[in-house]
Design an enzyme around this catalytic site. Sequence first.
Site, PDB file in Angstrom:
ATOM      1  CB  SER A 195      -3.162   2.692 -10.243  1.00  0.00           C
ATOM      2  OG  SER A 195      -3.765   2.400 -11.473  1.00  0.00           O
TER       3      SER A 195
ATOM      4  CE1 TYR B 265      -8.512   3.178  -7.183  1.00  0.00           C
ATOM      5  CE2 TYR B 265      -7.817   3.287  -9.485  1.00  0.00           C
ATOM      6  CZ  TYR B 265      -7.668   2.781  -8.205  1.00  0.00           C
ATOM      7  OH  TYR B 265      -6.668   1.871  -7.949  1.00  0.00           O
TER       8      TYR B 265
ATOM      9  CE  LYS C  18      -5.250   3.709  -5.376  1.00  0.00           C
ATOM     10  NZ  LYS C  18      -4.775   3.055  -4.170  1.00  0.00           N
TER      11      LYS C  18
END
Length: 340
Positions: free
Chosen positions: A126, A151, A155
Amino acid sequence: MADTILVTGGAGYIGSHTTLALLEAGHEVVVLDNLCNSSLESLRRVERICGKAPLFVQGDIRDRAGLDALFAAHKIDAVLHFAGLKSVGQSVSQPLEYYENNVAGSVILAQAMAAAGVFQLVFSSSATVYGEPAQMPISEDVPTGTPTNPYGRSKLMVEELLQDLADSDPRWRIALLRYFNPVGAHTSGLIGEDPNGIPNNLLPYVSQVAIGTLKQVSVFGADYPTVDGTGVRDYIHVLDLADGHLKALQAISQRSGVSIWNLGTGVGYSVLQMIRAFEQASGRPVPYQVVDRRPGDIAECWADPTKAAQELGWKAERCLAQMMADTWRWQSGNPQGYAQ
Ligand code: NAD
Ligand code: WQD
């Protein structure tokens, strides 16, 4: 010869569109999904669209024995790894769930792949790994930053552990695909994004306001140093994203080590521009109210997509009007998503 691709998280939003693209390109597809944020209906609809079905295995990437059985039963050539949890807000309240699913799950998947002799992996990363970027547009050589939530950190951790893995063993061929803001749906209106509960992301929220499920959009801040004061993002059609995965898969069969590609359009739109474009596409009013900034948001973020163009021969083709029209076709044809 058609390759067999394992798609983890293939029943989800991006995974279902990519599974369709793989089937249409003649690949065999095995989907592994625990259905924690998706429904099998998405894959039934994939079959309705293209006349072919992936093989579905209900299971978890954290289940090593299950993965070993899957790799023993199917000769997998490469893995597209979408499975994971993706709600930024939930990751703040349940960080361990996020680290377990996204980080530990990826470790276990990579271990099972190595044991089975499968070394081609495409990972869903991302743009959040860039943190608050020092320059715009963002190219892949901009150093990764400090993501503002668990989050995003999950990643970045997976990116780093995959880099360590590739450094340790030259058989690995890994693509890290940094998505910008995926939106849109298949042109058939049969598959699309079906968020659980109240959407966190802008476009699903806007489309639920247009259909009447939600009352108005809260615009998070109108005092950013941007074109109209609202946040600017690089929205990319999910069908372009799916094509990018096929190109990445092709590319890593020819190059070893880790390759990083941004998947974005290179163009940013503000929240108000998005709302107006959605009103045009849907013919419905989208009432909104400006509220405080959302903590952790950055003012603007868009990709420099040159590297993917040069190395993959990939470029996002679909414009904002198509992103909106396809979202509206999906939303208006499926007001409750897959649950009807
Ligand atoms: P999604 O929630 O629709 O799809 C993820 C799928 O993974 C779901 O079907 C879910 O049931 C499955 N899953 C979750 N944990 C699992 C586990 N432990 N084992 C097996 N299956 C599991 O999300 P999406 O929008 O399609 O995102 C796909 C990937 O892309 C995710 O890794 C996400 O972090 C990443 N990503 C998404 C966006 C976005 O805005 N949608 C942006 C950048 C990156
Ligand atoms: C877009 C813009 C908001 C909702 C997130 C994750 C990122 C990636 C994609 C997975 C911003 C504004 C939003 C609303 C608003 N996901 N907004 N009202 O924040 O760019 O990225 O999803 O990897 O990691 O952080 O996307 O759609 O939430 O917001 O005004 O109700 O819309 O402030 O400017 P974001 P988003």
